[in-house]
Design an enzyme around this catalytic site. Sequence first.
Site, PDB file in Angstrom:
ATOM      1  N   ASP A 182       0.992  -1.341   0.047  1.00 14.23           N
ATOM      2  CA  ASP A 182      -0.014   0.106  -0.209  1.00 14.23           C
ATOM      3  C   ASP A 182       1.030   1.205  -0.003  1.00 14.23           C
ATOM      4  O   ASP A 182       2.091   1.012  -0.020  1.00 14.23           O
ATOM      5  CB  ASP A 182      -0.982  -0.142   1.242  1.00 14.23           C
ATOM      6  CG  ASP A 182      -2.232   0.557   1.056  1.00 14.23           C
ATOM      7  OD1 ASP A 182      -2.177   1.882   0.554  1.00 14.23           O
ATOM      8  OD2 ASP A 182      -3.185  -0.018   1.015  1.00 14.23           O
ATOM      9  N   HIS A 243      -3.024   3.308  -4.478  1.00 13.57           N
ATOM     10  CA  HIS A 243      -2.546   2.805  -3.275  1.00 13.57           C
ATOM     11  C   HIS A 243      -1.386   2.362  -3.389  1.00 13.57           C
ATOM     12  O   HIS A 243      -0.763   1.363  -2.948  1.00 13.57           O
ATOM     13  CB  HIS A 243      -3.357   1.677  -2.559  1.00 13.57           C
ATOM     14  CG  HIS A 243      -4.734   2.117  -1.843  1.00 13.57           C
ATOM     15  ND1 HIS A 243      -4.628   2.650  -0.468  1.00 13.57           N
ATOM     16  CD2 HIS A 243      -5.808   2.243  -2.199  1.00 13.57           C
ATOM     17  CE1 HIS A 243      -5.809   3.040  -0.334  1.00 13.57           C
ATOM     18  NE2 HIS A 243      -6.721   2.672  -1.294  1.00 13.57           N
ATOM     19  N   GLU A 300     -10.578   2.637  -4.485  1.00 12.25           N
ATOM     20  CA  GLU A 300     -10.400   3.890  -4.402  1.00 12.25           C
ATOM     21  C   GLU A 300      -9.198   4.590  -5.172  1.00 12.25           C
ATOM     22  O   GLU A 300      -8.639   5.449  -4.751  1.00 12.25           O
ATOM     23  CB  GLU A 300      -9.933   4.264  -3.044  1.00 12.25           C
ATOM     24  CG  GLU A 300     -10.903   3.663  -1.864  1.00 12.25           C
ATOM     25  CD  GLU A 300     -10.201   3.629  -0.375  1.00 12.25           C
ATOM     26  OE1 GLU A 300     -11.229   3.798   0.799  1.00 12.25           O
ATOM     27  OE2 GLU A 300      -8.949   3.594  -0.190  1.00 12.25           O
TER      28      GLU A 300
HETATM   29  C1  TNX Z   1     -10.967   1.623   3.153  1.00 14.36           C
HETATM   30  S1  TNX Z   1     -11.161  -1.377   2.113  1.00 14.36           S
HETATM   31  C2  TNX Z   1      -9.796   1.062   2.278  1.00 14.36           C
HETATM   32  C3  TNX Z   1      -8.405   1.006   2.962  1.00 14.36           C
HETATM   33  C4  TNX Z   1      -8.554   1.729   4.334  1.00 14.36           C
HETATM   34  C5  TNX Z   1      -9.796   1.182   5.200  1.00 14.36           C
HETATM   35  C6  TNX Z   1      -9.634   1.748   6.557  1.00 14.36           C
HETATM   36  C7  TNX Z   1     -10.471  -0.624   1.111  1.00 14.36           C
HETATM   37  C8  TNX Z   1     -10.484  -1.430  -0.185  1.00 14.36           C
HETATM   38  N1  TNX Z   1      -9.920   0.256   1.109  1.00 14.36           N
HETATM   39  O1  TNX Z   1      -7.349   1.245   1.993  1.00 14.36           O
HETATM   40  O2  TNX Z   1      -7.386   1.191   4.879  1.00 14.36           O
HETATM   41  O3  TNX Z   1     -10.908   1.786   4.316  1.00 14.36           O
HETATM   42  O4  TNX Z   1     -10.873   1.479   7.179  1.00 14.36           O
END
Ligand code: TNX
Length: 528
Positions: A182, A243, A300
């Site tokens: 990440d 990420h 994301e």
């Molecule tokens: C969302 S779950 C994210 C993570 C974060 C998390 C914190 C996901 C696919 N992405 O990158 O760490 O929320 O709760």
Amino acid sequence: MQTRIFLLLFLMCFPYLCSAQEIIPFPNHYEQKEGTLNVPKVVTISTNGEFSSLIPEFVKTAKRFSIQAKEKGENGFIQLIWNAALYNPEEYRLNISSNVITIEAGCANGCFYGLQSALQLISNAGVGGSISCAFIQDKPRYGWRGLMLDESRHFIGMKEVKSLLDMMALQKLNRFHWHLTDSQGWRIEIKQYPLLTTIGGIGNLTDPNAPAKYYTQAEIAEIVEYAKQRFIEVIPEIDMPGHATSATKSYPEFSGGGSERLPDFTFNPGKDVTYTFLTNILKEVTTLFPSQYIHIGGDEVHFGNQQWNILPDIQQLMKTHELKNLVEVEHYFLNRMSDSIKNLNKTVIGWDEVVNADLPISNTIVMWWRHEKPNQLEKAINKGYQVILCPRIPLYFDFIQHASHKYGRKWSSGAYAPIESVYEFPGTEFTSGVSISTPLVMGIQADLWTEVIHTPERLQFMIYPRLSALSEAAWTDDRVKKFENFNSRMDRMMTIYKNFGITFFDYRNPDSSPEIDGPSKKTQKTVE
Ligand code: TNX
């Protein structure tokens, strides 16, 4: 004082009677029988051949429970019997009569689970204690019973991972999803690209300059083997195209830039060499993980892909492939990587954003995480994807578990993830459009993100006792599941936690179970 002495004498005269009702996760079929079985000083174990490979590990594990166990040629106190009629690989039968425990299974997995049940019973009863006679026939509700651990935001390390795998196995969880990359740190050695770890491994969410921390390939192999002996499959995640800052700072030539808040957050989908780079990485990854699956994240991306609008390679890609917007670029990227993974003979797992990318149904599995978007799950199922359920509420264990807790996450509405709601998951309905019993649901998983978790002690505090509730939610059918009953069995499980030196939240006595501080003093909130 006198009453205490009486109580002590009473307990000495009547050693603890343990019932099979105390197993976690609760067996799906259980019949109490007449009589009891006494636990001997040395627990002998025998097999008619098929399951002999399970015995040395059992003997070792028993020792950690202060039980002395020993292999015996035949007629052991525990007898393992191969029974081809039990064709679900995780199914077992356990019979407790007044002089022997027999475990029948058609597969080593099932036999292993029978042994975990036996171990809980024996350790709960203790030497000299007794177990009430019973017959159990047991198999899981879901085939995928998972836990995800993020080691990028904070690196936790081998010792803690092994302890986690031990506790998962004891409670019949069988998938360990390892989020190894990440933005805050790249944690897996890739021989072809050493800078990923020597540069990308530097830092964590608390301290961007912390010395590089990562797993060497030999250490990864050690964990995979350790998990395998416990019938846990390890699924690696290499997050892309977002990420990715730890990778793009190591190899800037593959960066697709980021946003003001998240610089260099993405890989560059406009360059052919990016796909070569990532495919080479995945090739090495597949040699380390025998799992059929590779998780490629896909979540994301919009958090930090604003520079895609101006990078010439990406503009050119959009022209060549007539991609109308950045979402289409993202989908192009995911499809190309999915092709690479197919060529590696592996199946893709992605977060629920990938549903919109129309990856091939037969080679893609979706993890539904955005609980506030049930329509995304509905869409995945209606398109025919197999899914794993890990909605933030209630299955993200970085969310707090008690209203008084300050350092974990909360949803913007104030919602969090208490043990009861983990236990009750999935309940009777996710969304009106999807039946809870669709065979496309492979199972459930809790995810432990570590932005708010920086030490093993804090990690344990966030995982336990919710892990026990997760295991029962994943294993035990609704018709036999009851929180009050689980609650009473948790006495014994908490004793096991204590004996193992595990820090946990005593949800029944929150005042005497202080929260372990998080890395930052301020309460974390998720806003989207
Ligand atoms: C969302 S779950 C994210 C993570 C974060 C998390 C914190 C996901 C696919 N992405 O990158 O760490 O929320 O709760």
